[in-house]
Structure formats: structure tokens, C-alpha cells
Design a protein around this motif. Structure first.
Motif, PDB file in Angstrom:
ATOM      1  N   ALA A 374       1.353  12.659  14.316  1.00 37.72           N
ATOM      2  CA  ALA A 374       0.805  11.382  13.833  1.00 37.72           C
ATOM      3  C   ALA A 374       0.526  11.472  12.341  1.00 37.72           C
ATOM      4  CB  ALA A 374      -0.466  11.037  14.592  1.00 37.72           C
ATOM      5  N   LEU A 375       1.183  10.628  11.567  1.00 42.30           N
ATOM      6  CA  LEU A 375       0.903  10.489  10.146  1.00 42.30           C
ATOM      7  C   LEU A 375       0.087   9.206   9.998  1.00 42.30           C
ATOM      8  CD1 LEU A 375       3.464  10.869   7.209  1.00 42.30           C
ATOM      9  CD2 LEU A 375       1.545   9.292   7.143  1.00 42.30           C
ATOM     10  N   ILE A 376      -1.196   9.361   9.697  1.00 42.99           N
ATOM     11  CA  ILE A 376      -2.121   8.218   9.647  1.00 42.99           C
ATOM     12  C   ILE A 376      -2.572   8.023   8.208  1.00 42.99           C
ATOM     13  CG2 ILE A 376      -4.243   7.226  10.553  1.00 42.99           C
ATOM     14  CD1 ILE A 376      -3.980   9.079  12.963  1.00 42.99           C
ATOM     15  N   GLN A 377      -2.218   6.894   7.664  1.00 39.17           N
ATOM     16  CA  GLN A 377      -2.531   6.617   6.262  1.00 39.17           C
ATOM     17  C   GLN A 377      -3.786   5.767   6.172  1.00 39.17           C
ATOM     18  OE1 GLN A 377      -0.373   3.955   3.029  1.00 39.17           O
ATOM     19  NE2 GLN A 377       0.887   5.720   3.536  1.00 39.17           N
ATOM     20  N   GLY A 378      -4.682   6.139   5.269  1.00 41.96           N
ATOM     21  CA  GLY A 378      -5.890   5.357   5.042  1.00 41.96           C
ATOM     22  C   GLY A 378      -5.614   4.154   4.159  1.00 41.96           C
ATOM     23  N   TRP A 379      -6.688   3.480   3.784  1.00 44.40           N
ATOM     24  CA  TRP A 379      -6.557   2.265   2.972  1.00 44.40           C
ATOM     25  C   TRP A 379      -6.554   2.556   1.476  1.00 44.40           C
ATOM     26  CZ3 TRP A 379     -10.319  -1.659   5.781  1.00 44.40           C
ATOM     27  CH2 TRP A 379      -9.815  -1.921   7.060  1.00 44.40           C
ATOM     28  N   GLY A 380      -6.983   3.760   1.079  1.00 45.13           N
ATOM     29  CA  GLY A 380      -7.005   4.096  -0.339  1.00 45.13           C
ATOM     30  C   GLY A 380      -5.634   4.104  -0.990  1.00 45.13           C
ATOM     31  N   PRO A 381      -4.620   4.785  -0.397  1.00 46.51           N
ATOM     32  CA  PRO A 381      -3.304   4.837  -1.048  1.00 46.51           C
ATOM     33  C   PRO A 381      -2.658   3.474  -1.263  1.00 46.51           C
ATOM     34  CG  PRO A 381      -3.470   6.535   0.633  1.00 46.51           C
ATOM     35  CD  PRO A 381      -4.691   5.664   0.781  1.00 46.51           C
ATOM     36  N   GLN A 382      -2.996   2.484  -0.422  1.00 46.24           N
ATOM     37  CA  GLN A 382      -2.360   1.184  -0.623  1.00 46.24           C
ATOM     38  C   GLN A 382      -3.149   0.294  -1.583  1.00 46.24           C
ATOM     39  OE1 GLN A 382      -3.461  -2.107   1.535  1.00 46.24           O
ATOM     40  NE2 GLN A 382      -5.308  -0.976   0.961  1.00 46.24           N
ATOM     41  N   ARG A 383      -4.253   0.787  -2.132  1.00 50.45           N
ATOM     42  CA  ARG A 383      -4.979   0.049  -3.167  1.00 50.45           C
ATOM     43  C   ARG A 383      -4.499   0.467  -4.556  1.00 50.45           C
ATOM     44  NH1 ARG A 383     -10.255   1.307  -0.156  1.00 50.45           N
ATOM     45  NH2 ARG A 383     -10.465  -0.414   1.331  1.00 50.45           N
ATOM     46  N   HIS A 384      -3.202   0.685  -4.671  1.00 48.80           N
ATOM     47  CA  HIS A 384      -2.543   1.033  -5.930  1.00 48.80           C
ATOM     48  C   HIS A 384      -1.465  -0.013  -6.189  1.00 48.80           C
ATOM     49  CE1 HIS A 384      -4.180   5.062  -6.803  1.00 48.80           C
ATOM     50  NE2 HIS A 384      -4.244   5.214  -5.494  1.00 48.80           N
ATOM     51  N   ASN A 385      -0.974  -0.081  -7.443  1.00 48.06           N
ATOM     52  CA  ASN A 385       0.138  -1.017  -7.652  1.00 48.06           C
ATOM     53  C   ASN A 385       1.432  -0.472  -7.081  1.00 48.06           C
ATOM     54  OD1 ASN A 385       1.380   0.524  -9.846  1.00 48.06           O
ATOM     55  ND2 ASN A 385      -0.211  -0.303 -11.192  1.00 48.06           N
ATOM     56  N   SER A 386       1.363   0.722  -6.488  1.00 48.34           N
ATOM     57  CA  SER A 386       2.469   1.252  -5.689  1.00 48.34           C
ATOM     58  C   SER A 386       2.128   1.216  -4.198  1.00 48.34           C
ATOM     59  CB  SER A 386       2.747   2.703  -6.099  1.00 48.34           C
ATOM     60  OG  SER A 386       1.581   3.504  -5.893  1.00 48.34           O
ATOM     61  N   GLY A 387       1.038   0.559  -3.846  1.00 46.92           N
ATOM     62  CA  GLY A 387       0.504   0.641  -2.492  1.00 46.92           C
ATOM     63  C   GLY A 387       1.409   0.107  -1.405  1.00 46.92           C
ATOM     64  N   GLU A 388       2.129  -0.959  -1.691  1.00 48.43           N
ATOM     65  CA  GLU A 388       3.039  -1.519  -0.681  1.00 48.43           C
ATOM     66  C   GLU A 388       4.146  -0.524  -0.351  1.00 48.43           C
ATOM     67  OE1 GLU A 388       2.548  -5.895  -2.749  1.00 48.43           O
ATOM     68  OE2 GLU A 388       3.801  -4.287  -3.537  1.00 48.43           O
ATOM     69  N   ARG A 389       4.637   0.185  -1.367  1.00 48.25           N
ATOM     70  CA  ARG A 389       5.696   1.165  -1.133  1.00 48.25           C
ATOM     71  C   ARG A 389       5.166   2.345  -0.322  1.00 48.25           C
ATOM     72  NH1 ARG A 389       6.275  -0.291  -6.573  1.00 48.25           N
ATOM     73  NH2 ARG A 389       5.483   1.700  -7.377  1.00 48.25           N
ATOM     74  N   ALA A 390       3.948   2.775  -0.609  1.00 48.39           N
ATOM     75  CA  ALA A 390       3.366   3.887   0.145  1.00 48.39           C
ATOM     76  C   ALA A 390       3.162   3.493   1.607  1.00 48.39           C
ATOM     77  CB  ALA A 390       2.036   4.302  -0.479  1.00 48.39           C
ATOM     78  N   ALA A 391       2.721   2.258   1.836  1.00 44.71           N
ATOM     79  CA  ALA A 391       2.495   1.796   3.212  1.00 44.71           C
ATOM     80  C   ALA A 391       3.803   1.800   4.002  1.00 44.71           C
ATOM     81  CB  ALA A 391       1.869   0.406   3.201  1.00 44.71           C
ATOM     82  N   ARG A 392       4.875   1.287   3.398  1.00 47.38           N
ATOM     83  CA  ARG A 392       6.167   1.273   4.096  1.00 47.38           C
ATOM     84  C   ARG A 392       6.773   2.668   4.179  1.00 47.38           C
ATOM     85  NH1 ARG A 392      11.015  -1.382   2.852  1.00 47.38           N
ATOM     86  NH2 ARG A 392      11.504  -1.184   5.054  1.00 47.38           N
ATOM     87  N   GLY A 393       6.502   3.508   3.196  1.00 48.62           N
ATOM     88  CA  GLY A 393       7.056   4.854   3.230  1.00 48.62           C
ATOM     89  C   GLY A 393       6.628   5.633   4.460  1.00 48.62           C
TER      90      GLY A 393
END
Length: 798
Positions: A374-393
Motif C-alpha cells: 500500500a502506497l498511501i499519500q498524505g495531503w501535504g504533497p498535493q499542496r504544491h504547484n506540482s501536487g496534481e502530478r504527485a497525486a496521479r503519480g
């Protein structure tokens, strides 16, 4: 002279009739409140006004919960005696329900009594008498206050139209099922409508990006499905400090059962300290480079799940691409450099992320070969101007390893949960105003509405009909504290030719409340009726009963909104004849009727039971889509998991790639601005406050000091020692706070807890440690969401 023993004190002489504990506290608080009255005297008659009878009989322990903007909804046991909450306890361990554990009160929950019974709480309605932002107010009556609101609503609506009315999102005290902001919107829609906003400041980028892979944002499983997972990667996820519901309960169980945890985060958080078998720090905004290199390793070593990819995905290789797309746009083509000539190897990613190539190689192998993982991403990485890409990545990684739709896998970032159940809430008429703006654009909409175009995220209209002219901030400290590029926002708030009337309702004179024209004393959750609902994977509700009567002239938002509605001539439609308590009973009954199979209690039963757990089978996101794809296609244009999104490809935007891959971020580690501002600043949500709520609570200030975390290597280059007062600055602002030297933050990055109150000195230097004097108002390209976390600064000794 008579004496009366005040519980917990020595006998003391008190003139006149004996006082109850409650009256004693009222009198003391009233005397301490005088500075807030801007020169108005307080009579002895006002101080000694008889207290109303308590709402709850003496000596009761009442299970309740906070309805502040916190997702935990922990079990608070309020000890109520003589109309006061004398202490707070929590549920015993023996009361744990393993099927849906309601969390015990955290440090914030234990500290609410000091927050509610604080002498600095607002006490009376007041109007501004100085310049906006000076914080000078004088006391007025509630009739004057509600008349001012009704008159300004009438005038501004007639002059500019209903789209000039705006209700800001709440980030503090006005939450729950029956919140003031929901009822304000009900009043707006009964009188012509308002300018609505969309987007979640918390996780809107994930919510907007995930549907381009799966067709929906509801892509989370319940945590009980992870019991047998052998590997969990927490990617920028910090539940120990954010106190994110009952998440940590499951993680601790898994840890005890042998699950291996890897934490990917620039900061060695308390979650990493508690759970991590391995901590992998990386530079902020470079998440996708690490993900790209992991996929390169997985595919080059033939560790991907080829059968899963062939059956369920689109865009993996050239043979699975949609029609009308030129060659070398597939995932494999990108990773192996068939278009740009650059192979996305671990060595390539190491230079970008500062994660050693060998670490990347091993992480990729571990994730691909541990079944399931399980790769579980928090909300911090997507609060960047690259956040949408990190969420889809993260969705691409889950898909190529076959971790979607299976027990123990995880499909996406920490998004919506598919089987969540919610209370019905108060009904709200349709909004006659079609236009909607991103919450990130409210400052521009107040400054110059012509700047808000469809390209900037305007929905439902080609242009706005008016600037924002009247603004309500109910239980929120966003305007002049949580908003990015704070000084820009404040310059607009100060200009009375822009927003003509600002109403703030709050518990305290927050930095945002200082900009109000009308300041109203709100009630706390202990002083009103409500229902608390969980976030994340929580699936229960708790009755938040009115425990005590509000002191002084504090009112709930619903009470004064009802009075405004009467002055606007719509009170019968607004209230439907219901008191606050009657609304809660109505919501409970409509929820019960909407869920006939749930066995939801009646209001009378809930008053006894206090809690209701929505129990059900464990939920695995996309399980039906994987088990029976013919009858349950993914809700994407192709009916498959779209690794390559043709919808994104057709946008032809360089920052919105059809394959979510690494693109250097504005104010990221590759930005030329690093020559002037070489350090990346990130923030974290601390355990002692939810956003900025509870900042003035002295107990919570003892929990964690507001300091800047800086790596000793970076500090040494600047001659900074532990405890030195330092300047943190960029082109947007300056702050001065103590330095904390620690190896728990990687070199090149500094970190600051979010939510401190802005406290500018006479030179405009913030002494409170509010990160938003430094953050950028740049919005993300796809979601038009927030990128608070993407900023560059320099640090020097003060």
C-alpha cells in the motif's frame, strides 16, 4: 461579611449575596474583558447579571465531541457541574469497538476546557471604530448588529447584485453537521443567492486529479482492509501529528503484527519516529521524479504486473494507446526516453530528489515484489504547484503493480472513501447565482473581478458580474492568517473601496477578525447543539450536545442569522420554526429515513446512545471494477484505468502532462530563484492545534514551541546556533522566530509548523511565526487549487 468556598480555592470574603462557581467565573471574565471594549466602561450591574440555569444537571459526565475543524471527532467526556465543564476525560480502553474505533481524546481534545474558558474570548457584539486591521472596536447591541447586517445585505445586493456576496470557507470553529456557514448559505439562497466557491483547501488537488486515472475521486479503501499488508509506504502522510481520525489505531496494530513501514518525507515527523522502519527524505516538489524512477526499475526488471496492466489499463505502452495520439507518448516511451532521450533511471532521479540511487532501486523492488503493498499519500504533497502530478503519480505506481482493487493494496492518495455515510444536513435551496470561483481566487475576486476568467478557474459563467462587496467569515481565521501571500490579501482587506462590509463571527479576536467591520462573539461547541462527523476513513457520528449556557452576550451563528432573516422578511422560510436543537432532531430524522437499512437512532435514542457507528463490510476501492470489469467499467472515457489521459493530452499544457511525470516546479529546487532564496520551506500540521484553532490556548502553546526547523549543515553555513532569533524572508514577507537545529529536516529544506497567528511588529516583521507571510498565492494549473507548500526562502541570523 459572608464567605463562600469556591471549589479548588481557599475561603475568601465576598461582599453581598453568595456566588455560584459559574457566577464567580463570569464576574472575573467580565473584568478581564474590559480592554476589548475600546474605552466603553462596564457597569457592576452588567457584571453581576444573574446567570441562566445550567443546560445539564449537576455532576454529569456527558460523552460529546468537538465540532471544530478537526477530523478526529474524538471521544470527549465532559464533566459538567453547576453549569460548568470542570474537567475533560475520554473513553476507557475497554470501550473500544474494534470494528470502528472511536479515538480517545488527543492533546487538543483534553485542552478544550482551557480554550472555552479563556478570558480573552469575545463577549459582546462590536463594531469597528478605527481603520480596518487596527483591532479597535466598541460594544453595540445585538439589535444594532443584526440591523447593520440586514441593511448592508439589502444595500449591496441592490447596488451590485447577489454575486457580490461571499461566504468564506471555515477553517476553525464553525464546523459540524449544523454549522453557521451552511445556514448562512441557506439565508443567501433565500434572498437571491451568492458567489459560491469550490475546491477543498485541504485536498482539492488530489480530488481534481485522481478522476483522470480512475474516473472518480472516491478511491480510498477502509483501513481494516490493510490488516495483512506487509509493506506500507506513507508518502508525505503524518497521521500521528495531524491526529487524522482513527488512522493511527490501525497503523499501530499493523506495526505490532509485523507490517513494514517506509516514510517518504523531507521531515522526520512524529509518524516516522513512531512507525518507520525506513525514512526516505526527498526535496519538496520532486515526488514525481522518485515515482518515475521507481516505475523505471519495476518495468526494466520485469517486476510489473503485466496481466493486470493488459486487462485493466490504457497507455502503458504503444500498443495500448488511445487513437489519435502520435508515437512515443506512452508510459514506457517516457520512462525509457524514447521521446526526450532521457532514461528515468535512479541515477537521474538522485540528482533531482537527493534520494540515493540505491535507495530508489531497493524501494522500487520492495514495493513491486511485496504482495500486496500500500502506497498511501498524505495531503501535504498535493499542496504544491506540482501536487496534481504527485497525486496521479501514485495511482500509476499502484496500477502497474496490480495494487488496485485488491485487499491490502491502495489505489490512490488519501482521498474520498467509497462507502462513507453522512448525515443529511440542513436543506439548502438552489443558488440562483451560477458563477463559481476557486476558493484560491477570492482575493482577486475582491480586488478586480475581471481577472477571474474561465482560464483562471471560473465556472458557470464567462465573467463575474461584480467584485466581492460583502464578506462573511464565520468561525474562520483564513482571511488574514491561513490565506497564502498574506500581505497581498491584507492590502485588499484594508481597502474599504473594495470589500465594503466584512462580518466576522468567532471565539477570539483572531488576526482575521481584526479586519471585520462587525465582530460577533460566537459560541463554542460546548455551548450549542450539533453533530460531529469524521473525516478520512472514519464512519461514525457523535452527538455534540449543548452542555453549558453561553456567558455574556455570546450567540451561535444560527441565532443571529435567524434575527437577520426576520429583518429581511424571510424568517419563516429560513428557520421553519425550528430552534437549534429542533434542527438537530430534524436532521437526525431525515438521516434515519434516508438510511432505512442502517438502523439509525431517533433523536431521543441518540441523546441516550450519543454515538452511532455506520458498521458495514470492509470496503476495497475498485474491487467491483477489477472482479467484474464487463459489468463495472471504470468511469473513465475508456472504461479502464487511464495511465495516459487523452483528456489531459488535449489540454496541451506543459504543467499538466497526460502521463503524470516530473516537471520542475515554480519555486522548486531547479528554479533560478534559488540563487537568491536557496532553501525550500515546508509546513506541517502540529498536534497542538487544528489549522490555527487553539493557538491562544496556553496549554497548547506549551506542547510545541513555534520555531524554524533547520538542518545543522544549513545553520552552520549561516552562523546560526540553537535558539538564535533568525530572519526567514523572501520577496513576499519577513518573519523572526527562534531557530531549532535538527537532523530531522533534510539539508536544503526548512520546516515550520502551520497555523501560528500572524503578529507583525511596527516594522511589519511577523513575530508569531505565521508561514503565510511567505507563501505564494499561485494556483495549480489543473485544479486551480492551493500550492501553499511551494516556496523558497533565505534564513539569516537576526
Amino acid at each position: 461579611m459572608s464567605t463562600r468556598k469556591i471549589p479548588g480555592s481557599d475561603p475568601a470574603p465576598l461582599g453581598g449575596p453568595s456566588l455560584s462557581r459559574r457566577q464567580f467565573v463570569q464576574a472575573g471574565s467580565a473584568l478581564m474583558a474590559v480592554p476589548f471594549l475600546a474605552g466603553r466602561s462596564v457597569s457592576a450591574e452588567a457584571i453581576n447579571t444573574a446567570a441562566p440555569s445550567p443546560a445539564v444537571p449537576a455532576a454529569q459526565i456527558v460523552p460529546t465531541c468537538s465540532t471544530f475543524d478537526c477530523g478526529g471527532k474524538c471521544d470527549i467526556r465532559a464533566h459538567v457541574e453547576q453549569g460548568m465543564v470542570t474537567r475533560i476525560s475520554t473513553r476507557p480502553d475497554s470501550a473500544l469497538d474494534p470494528q470502528m474505533p472511536i479515538m480517545r481524546a488527543c492533546v487538543r481534545g483534553r485542552g478544550y476546557r482551557k480554550f472555552v474558558y479563556h478570558p480573552d474570548r469575545l463577549k459582546y457584539p462590536m463594531k469597528r471604530v478605527g481603520k480596518r486591521g487596527e483591532g479597535k472596536f466598541e460594544r453595540i447591541s445585538w439589535d444594532e448588529a443584526t440591523t447593520m447586517i440586514a441593511d448592508n445585505l439589502t444595500r449591496i445586493t441592490a447596488q451590485y447584485g447577489p454575486a457580490a456576496r461571499f461566504a468564506h470557507t471555515n477553517t476553525a470553529v464553525s464546523g459540524g453537521t449544523f454549522s453557521g456557514d451552511k445556514m448562512l448559505r441557506r439565508l443567501f439562497n433565500l434572498t437571491g443567492g451568492y458567489l459560491e466557491h469550490y475546491h477543498s483547501v485541504s485536498m482539492g488537488n488530489t480530488a481534481a486529479a485522481t478522476p483522470y486515472t480512475y474516473g472518480t475521486a472516491a478511491s480510498g479503501s477502509t483501513l481494516d482492509t490493510l490488516a495483512d499488508t506487509k509493506l506500507v509506504i506513507l508518502w508525505g502522510h503524518n497521521p500521528n501529528e495531524t491526529v487524522f481520525g482513527h488512522t493511527n489505531h490501525y497503523y499501530q496494530q499493523m506495526k505490532a503484527n509485523g507490517t513494514r513501514f517506509v516514510v517518504v518525507d523531507p521531515r522526520y515527523s512524529d509518524t516516522a519516529a513512531s512507525l518507520a522502519d525506513e525514512w526516505i527524505p526527498l526535496l519538496p516538489t520532486t515526488d514525481n521524479a522518485l515515482m518515475d524512477a521507481m516505475m523505471y526499475v519495476i518495468i526494466s526488471e520485469n517486476l510489473h504486473d503485466r496481466a493486470f496492466i493488459d486487462r485493466y489499463t490504457l497507455g502503458f505502452d504503444e500498443a495500448s494507446m488511445p487513437e489519435g495520439v502520435p508515437p512515443n507518448e506512452s508510459l514506457v516511451a517516457y520512462l525509457f526516453g524514447l521521446k526526450d532521450g532521457i532514461e528515468k533511471t535512479p541515477q537521474w532521479a538522485e540528482k533531482i530528489t537527493r534520494v540515493p540511487a540505491q535507495t530508489i532501486l531497493q524501494l522500487a523492488r520492495d514495493y513491486a515484489t511485496t504482495k500486496p503493498a500500500a502506497l498511501i499519500q498524505g495531503w501535504g504533497p498535493q499542496r504544491h504547484n506540482s501536487g496534481e502530478r504527485a497525486a496521479r503519480g501514485s495511482t500509476l505506481l499502484a496500477s502497474i503493480t496490480g495494487n488496485v482493487g485488491v485487499r491490502g493494496g491502495w489505489a490512490a492518495g488519501y482521498g474520498g472513501i467509497g462507502n462513507r455515510k453522512f448525515m443529511t444536513g440542513p436543506e439548502c435551496p438552489d443558488n440562483p447565482v451560477a458563477a463559481k470561483i476557486s476558493i484560491m481566487n477570492w482575493v482577486q475576486a475582491a480586488d478586480d473581478a475581471t481577472k477571474i476568467t474561465p482560464e483562471m478557474g471560473l465556472k458557470g459563467a464567462d465573467r463575474l458580474q461584480s467584485n466581492i462587496r460583502i464578506l462573511f467569515s464565520l468561525g474562520s481565521n483564513y482571511l488574514a492568517n491561513q490565506n497564502p501571500d498574506l500581505l497581498q490579501a491584507v492590502s485588499v482587506l484594508e481597502d474599504e473601496s473594495r470589500i465594503e462590509f466584512i462580518v466576522a463571527s468567532d471565539l477570539y479576536l483572531t488576526p482575521s477578525a481584526r479586519y471585520a467591520d462587525l465582530l460577533l462573539p460566537e459560541t463554542s461547541f460546548m455551548e450549542r447543539w450539533n453533530i460531529g462527523e469524521t473525516w478520512g476513513t472514519g464512519n461514525y457520528v457523535i452527538l455534540s450536545e449543548k452542555l453549558i449556557e453561553p456567558d455574556f452576550e455570546r450567540r451561535s451563528d444560527y441565532e443571529w442569522l435567524r434575527e437577520v432573516a426576520a429583518k429581511l422578511g424571510v424568517e419563516p422560510q429560513f428557520s421553519e420554526g425550528r430552534s437549534e436543537k429542533a434542527w438537530i432532531a430534524h436532521i437526525v430524522e431525515t438521516t434515519r429515513q434516508a438510511m432505512p437499512d442502517e438502523n439509525f437512532p431517533t433523536f431521543e435514542e441518540l441523546c441516550v446512545k450519543r454515538q452511532h457507528l455506520f458498521k458495514g463490510a470492509p470496503h476495497i476501492a475498485f474491487e467491483k471494477n477489477i472482479n467484474d470489469p464487463a459489468n463495472n467499467p471504470f468511469p473513465t472515457p475508456s472504461g479502464k484505468i487511464e495511465l495516459f489521459s487523452k483528456r489531459l493530452y488535449e489540454m496541451q499544457h506543459p504543467e499538466i502532462p497526460a502521463l503524470s511525470h516530473y516537471v520542475p516546479a515554480h519555486e522548486g529546487p531547479e528554479d533560478a530563484l534559488r540563487q537568491r532564496y536557496p532553501l525550500q520551506l515546508i509546513t506541517w500540521k502540529g498536534k497542538n492545534r487544528a489549522n490555527s484553532t487553539q493557538y491562544p490556548n496556553p496549554w497548547m502553546q506549551e506542547v510545541q514551541e513555534q520555531v524554524l526547523w533547520i538542518n545543522p549543515q544549513d545553520a552552520g553555513r549561516r552562523g546560526i546556533r540553537q535558539g538564535d532569533t533568525i530572519r526567514i524572508f523572501n520577496d513576499r514577507g519577513v518573519m523572526a522566530i527562534p531557530a531549532h537545529l535538527t537532523a530531522r529536516i533534510m539539508p536544503g529544506v526548512v520546516a515550520l509548523q502551520a497555523g501560528a497567528w500572524w503578529q507583525p511588529d511596527e516594522h511589519g516583521v511577523d513575530r508569531g511565526g505565521c508561514p503565510n507571510v511567505l507563501t505564494s498565492a499561485r494556483i495549480t494549473p489543473l485544479a486551480k487549487g492551493n500550492s501553499h507548500q511551494t516556496l523558497l526562502v533565505e534564513v539569516s541570523k537576526a
